[in-house]
Design an enzyme around this catalytic site. Structure first.
Site: not given
Ligand code: BGC
Length: 834
Positions: A222
Site C-alpha cells: 500500500d
Molecule cells: C490506500 C490505497 C490506495 C492508495 C493510493 C492508500 O492510502 O490505502 O487503497 O490505493 O492509497 O491512493
C-alpha cells in the site's frame, strides 16, 4: 516481451529500479530494453486517473457495499468491464481495486469501499469485478491483504485474531478471488497481523498466497506501507509503492546483494513478477504517458451506472404499499440529502465524477411539475462547498478563478505564474506542479461571484492546510490565517474549519475572494502526522443560516400538505472516509428529530437513506417505508427515482446486517487500536454469524430486501457428489405477484451437530433470476462441496470437511428461510489450497 531473456539482460541496478515506483503512480521503465513504465490508478469505485488536484472527471460507480447488494455476478462483471474501459481512457494499466476487506463493525471509515460482512459474498463479488476488469487486459489489484478492517492508527495497528478466524472470515474472500478470477495484483495492508507485518509476512505472502493457493501475480505495498528492505524482498513483496523509494534505493540493495546479505535469487523472483505484469498489460494497448480523457462519458456508460445503482438499492420496508409512487400524487421532497450530490465515500476511492444526479433531480425528472422542497435540517460537518454556488467572473461559468503568485497579497509587482478556472469543491494541491515554481511556498487568489437566493444571513467557512482569508465584497469574513487550530482535514494534516456569517441581500451579486497561502504558511502543523509535501490545500463553503427548530417545523408543515413525502437522509463522504472511523452509528445532527416530525405530520413518508454502512433508525417502528440507497455513483439520483416510481422493481439485498444499535454489534468492545493492537474478540462470530448465534434482534438481517412483486419457492433438490466435490442445489421459484421482477435465491448451509462451535448458518451460494409476473423458473446453483461445508481446524492447520448431517437452507434472506433439506456427508477430509 521474453521475460526470461530480459532477466538475463538487466543490470543489477536496473533490476533494483524495477522493484519500486518511479513516482506516485508509475513503475520504472528501462528504455534500453524497451520495458515500458506502467501506470496505476485508484480505485474501487471508478478510475480516477493520476491527478488529485484538477483531475479529469471519471465514471463514479456505486460503492462496494452497494455493488455487493446487487447479488448479481454477471452484472458486476459488466461493471468490471466498464472499469477496464475507464482505465483505458485514463491511460492506466492497473486498477487499484477492488477493496475486499471485511466490515467487522459498522463504524469502519472504509466500510463503504468493501463488499460485505460475509466472506462468500465478498469473494464472489470481487471475482466478478476482477474478471470484468481483466477481460479488458487491465490488471486488477485486490486490496488490502489482509485485516485492514479499521482506520484508527491503521499503520500502527496489529490485528490480533485466531487462525480459524483469519482463514474463515478474513482470508476467505481473497482465496475465493484467486480461485475464481486470479487477480494480477495484490496490495498488502498497512497493518500487522498477529505481530507480523502484512507487507513482509512470509506466512501470508509466500506460504499461503503463493504456496497454498498457487497464485503467481505481483504483490505491491500500500502507499508508504512498506517497513523494511530485506525481509519484504525475501518474503515476497515485489513492488514498493509509491516512488521514490524509501526502502529500495539502488545503493542499499546493491550493497546487500554484493555482500551476499541478500541472495540474488530473491531479487530475480521479484523482478520476474514485475516483468510478467508489464507483459500482461501490454495487451491493453495503452501507451506510457498516454492522455487522460472523458470520451467514455457516453449514454452507454450512464445507462450501466444507472442500472448498477438501481439494482443495488434495497427496499427495506414498504407497509401499505406506499411505494411505488404514482406520478399523479402530490409529492414533497425533503431532507439534507435531497439536493446534495451524494455519490461516493471519501478518501482514495473518491473521484471527480462526470456528473452528479441528486435525488431531487431524479424525482423531478419523473414529474411534470417540480415537487415542493425544503432542506429540513443540515447534516454536514463542514459548510457545503462554495464551488458550485459561485460564478466565475471571467468565464461566466459555474466555479471560480485562481491566480497563482510567487509573493503574498499586498506586495508591489506580484509575480503571477499560473491561472486556472475550476469548479472543484476540494482543492488539494499535493500533486500540483508548475515549471515556474522551485519551492512549495506560493499564494493563490481565488475569486467568484455569489448571488444569494434569499435575503438572509449566510455562513462562510474555510479549512486549510496553509492559510486563508475570505472576503465578501472586500469585507474580511473568515480569518483562517491567525490563531489556526489543527483539525482532521487533508488526511489529518490541516486545520479546523473557521466560520463566520454575514447578511446578504437577494438580487445582489457579491464578490467572494479568498487569499490562500500554501502549506509552508500553515502555523499549526502536527509533527506526528505524515507530511505530504506540496502546496497544501483549501476547502471553502457557505450555507444560509437557518433556525434549526423553525426549519423542522416548516418541513412538517409542508409534509401535511402533500400525499406523500420523500425524505432524503443519511451520511456522506464527510462522515464515511478513509483515514478515520465513525464515532457512532447515528444519523448526523438533527436528522432523527426531522424524521420524527415529518413522520408525525405525514405517515405516508418514504425515507431514503444514503450510507455505505449501517446507521441506527431509532424511529423505525413508526415508519412505514424505508429504502437503503448507499453511495450510488454518478447516477444515484436517477436510480433512486427509478426505484421509487417503480420503473425499476427493487431487487437489492443487504450485503450487511443493520443492527438495532451500535452496542448490539459484535465488535462494540474492540473496534479501536489500543496500545498498538486491535483484538478481534468476536472471533468468527462477525455480522449475521453473531446476531444469529446470540439470538439478537436486528433492524434488518443480512440478505434482506423487498420487491414490488412476490415469489414462492418449491421443490428443493439437493444433490451431493462427494467423490467429485460437487454440491448441486435446485429450486423452483414462481413470481406470484402482478409485476415482473428479479429474485435473489440465497443458499445457507448449517452443520447439524458439530463438535466445534460453528455459526448457525453460512451463505455459500446465491443466484439472481428475472421472472415475469405469473411465470416460474427452475434455479440451479452449482458449488464446491468442501468450500460449502468446511471449517478451519486449528489442530491440524487445515480445512476440515467433517462427516455428518448438514442442512441446506434456501431463502430470501438469512432471516427468511423458505425451504430446507438434510443430507449426510459420509467421508470427512482435511484439505488446503483452492
Ligand atoms: C490506500 C490505497 C490506495 C492508495 C493510493 C492508500 O492510502 O490505502 O487503497 O490505493 O492509497 O491512493
Amino acid at each position: 516481451m521474453d521475460v526470461e531473456k530480459i532477466l538475463t539482460q538487466l543490470t543489477l541496478e536496473e533490476k533494483i529500479l524495477l522493484l519500486s515506483g518511479k513516482d506516485n503512480w508509475h513503475t520504472h521503465d528501462i528504455s534500453r530494453l524497451k520495458i515500458p513504465k506502467v501506470k496505476c490508478s485508484d480505485g474501487p469505485n471508478g478510475v480516477r486517473g493520476s491527478k488529485g488536484f484538477n483531475g479529469v472527471p471519471a465514471a463514479c460507480f456505486p460503492c462496494g457495499t452497494a455493488l455487493a447488494s446487487t447479488f448479481n455476478k454477471s452484472l458486476l462483471t459488466e461493471a468490471g468491464k466498464l472499469m477496464g474501459l475507464e482505465a483505458k481512457h485514463k491511460s492506466a494499466h492497473i486498477i487499484l481495486g477492488p477493496t475486499c476487506n471485511m466490515q467487522r463493525g459498522p463504524l469502519g471509515g472504509r466500510g463503504f469501499e468493501s463488499f460485505s460482512e460475509d466472506p462468500y459474498l465478498s469473494g464472489m463479488s470481487s471475482s466478478a469485478v476482477i474478471n470484468g476488469i481483466q477481460h479488458e487486459h487491465i490488471a486488477a489489484t485486490i486490496k488490502h491483504y489482509v485485516c485492514n478492517d479499521l482506520e484508527h492508527e491503521r499503520k500502527a495497528s496489529d490485528s490480533i485474531l485466531s487462525e480459524r478466524n483469519l482463514r474463515e472470515i478474513y482470508l476467505e474472500p481473497f482465496r475465493l478471488a484467486v480461485k475464481y478470477s486470479s487477480p494480477r495484483c495484490f496490495m498488502t495492508s498497512y497493518t500487522k497481523v498477529n505481530g507480523d507485518r502484512a507487507s513482509q509476512s512470509k506466512k501470508l505472502l509466500n506460504d499461503i498466497l503463493r504456496g497454498e493457493w498457487g497464485w503467481n501475480g505481483l504483490i505491491m505495498s500500500d502507499w508508504h506501507g512498506l517497513y523494511t528492505s530485506e525481509t519484504a524482498l525475501k518474503n515476497g513483496l515485489d513492488l514498493e509503492m509509491p516512488g521514490p523509494t524509501y526502502y529500495r534505493s539502488v545503493n542499499a540493495i546493491k550493497h546487500m546483494v554484493e555482500s551476499r546479505e541478500l541472495n540474488i535469487q530473491f531479487l530475480d523472483e521479484r523482478v520476474r513478477n514485475v516483468l510478467n505484469l508489464v507483459n500482461f498489460t501490454l495487451d491493453s494497448g495503452i501507451i506510457a504517458d498516454g492522455p487522460e480523457d472523458t470520451d467514455n462519458d457516453t449514454q452507454e456508460t450512464s445507462a450501466l451506472l444507472r442500472k448498477l445503482s438501481a439494482e443495488s438499492i434495497v427496499l427495506l420496508k414498504n407497509e401499505d404499499k406506499i411505494l411505488p409512487l404514482a406520478k399523479y400524487e402530490k409529492i414533497a421532497v425533503i431532507g439534507p440529502n435531497a439536493k446534495t450530490g451524494i455519490f461516493s465515500g471519501g478518501g482514495s476511492a473518491f473521484l471527480r465524477p462526470y456528473h452528479v444526479t441528486t435525488s431531487y433531480d431524479g424525482i423531478s425528472s419523473k414529474l411534470s411539475n417540480p415537487p415542493e422542497y425544503t432542506v429540513g435540517c443540515y447534516s454536514f460537518k463542514q459548510l457545503p462547498s462554495l464551488a458550485n454556488q459561485l460564478t466565475n467572473p471571467f468565464t461566466g461559468k459555474v466555479g471560480y478563478n485562481m491566480k497563482f503568485f510567487l509573493n503574498p497579497p499586498g506586495k508591489a509587482n506580484r509575480r503571477q505564474f499560473d491561472e486556472l478556472n475550476l469548479d472543484q469543491a476540494y482543492i488539494f494541491l499535493q500533486d500540483y506542479r508548475h515549471s515556474g515554481l522551485n519551492s512549495d511556498l506560493y499564494y493563490i487568489d481565488i475569486e467568484g461571484d455569489f448571488a444569494p437566493q434569499e435575503s438572509a444571513e449566510y455562513s462562510f467557512g474555510c479549512t486549510v492546510l496553509g492559510t486563508a482569508l475570505l472576503y465578501v465584497d472586500d469585507k474580511l469574513v473568515v480569518d483562517n490565517k491567525h490563531d489556526q487550530k489543527k483539525g482532521n482535514s487533508f488526511f489529518n494534516s490541516g486545520s479546523t474549519e473557521k466560520r463566520n456569517s454575514i447578511f446578504l441581500k437577494k438580487g445582489k451579486s457579491y464578490r467572494v475572494k479568498v487569499e490562500f497561502g500554501s502549506r509552508p504558511t500553515f502555523s499549526a502543523p502536527d509533527a506526528t502526522v505524515v507530511d505530504f509535501g506540496g502546496g497544501g490545500g483549501i476547502a471553502f463553503g457557505c450555507a444560509k443560516v437557518i433556525d434549526p427548530q423553525e426549519e423542522i417545523k416548516h418541513a412538517a408543515s409542508i409534509s401535511k400538505q402533500v400525499d406523500k413525502v420523500v425524505l432524503c437522509i443519511g451520511l456522506s463522504n464527510e462522515w464515511e472516509t478513509e483515514g478515520s472511523d465513525r464515532d457512532n452509528m447515528d444519523l448526523p445532527l438533527l436528522t432523527n428529530q426531522l424524521v420524527e416530525a415529518v413522520l408525525k405530520a405525514n405517515p405516508n413518508t418514504v425515507i431514503v437513506n444514503q450510507s455505505g454502512t449501517p446507521v441506527e433508525f431509532p424511529w423505525l417502528d413508526k415508519s412505514k417505508c424505508l429504502v437503503q440507497s448507499w453511495y450510488g455513483g454518478n447516477e444515484a439520483g436517477h436510480a433512486i427515482a427509478d426505484v421509487l416510481f417503480g420503473d425499476y422493481n427493487p431487487s437489492g439485498r443487504l450485503s450487511l446486517t443493520f443492527p438495532l444499535t451500535l452496542v448490539d454489534n459484535p465488535t462494540f468492545l474492540n473496534f479501536k487500536t489500543e496500545r498498538g493492537r486491535v483484538l478481534y474478540g468476536e472471533d468468527i462470530f462477525m455480522g449475521y454469524r453473531y446476531y444469529e448465534k446470540m439470538k439478537k434482534a436486528v433492524s434488518f438481517p443480512f440478505g434482506h430486501g423487498l420487491s414490488y412483486t412476490s415469489f414462492e419457492y418449491s421443490k428443493l433438490l439437493v444433490e451431493i457428489d462427494e467423490e467429485n466435490d460437487e454440491l448441486n442445489v435446485c429450486v423452483s421459484v414462481e413470481n406470484t405477484g402482478s409485476c415482473d421482477g428479479d429474485e435473489v435465491i440465497q443458499l445457507y448451509t448449517s452443520h447439524k451437530n458439530p463438535k466445534t462451535i460453528k455459526p448457525c448458518q453460512e451463505l455459500k451460494g446465491y443466484e439472481k433470476v428475472s421472472i415475469k409476473a405469473g411465470e416460474s423458473a427452475r434455479v440451479e446453483i452449482h458449488l464446491s462441496l468442501k468450500d460449502s461445508l468446511s471449517f478451519f481446524d486449528e489442530y491440524f492447520g487445515k480445512w476440515s470437511l467433517e462427516a455428518g448431517e448438514y442442512e441446506f437452507r434456501v431463502g430470501k434472506s438469512s432471516g427468511d428461510i423458505r425451504l430446507t433439506q438434510l443430507a449426510n456427508i459420509t467421508k470427512g477430509k482435511l484439505w488446503l489450497g483452492l
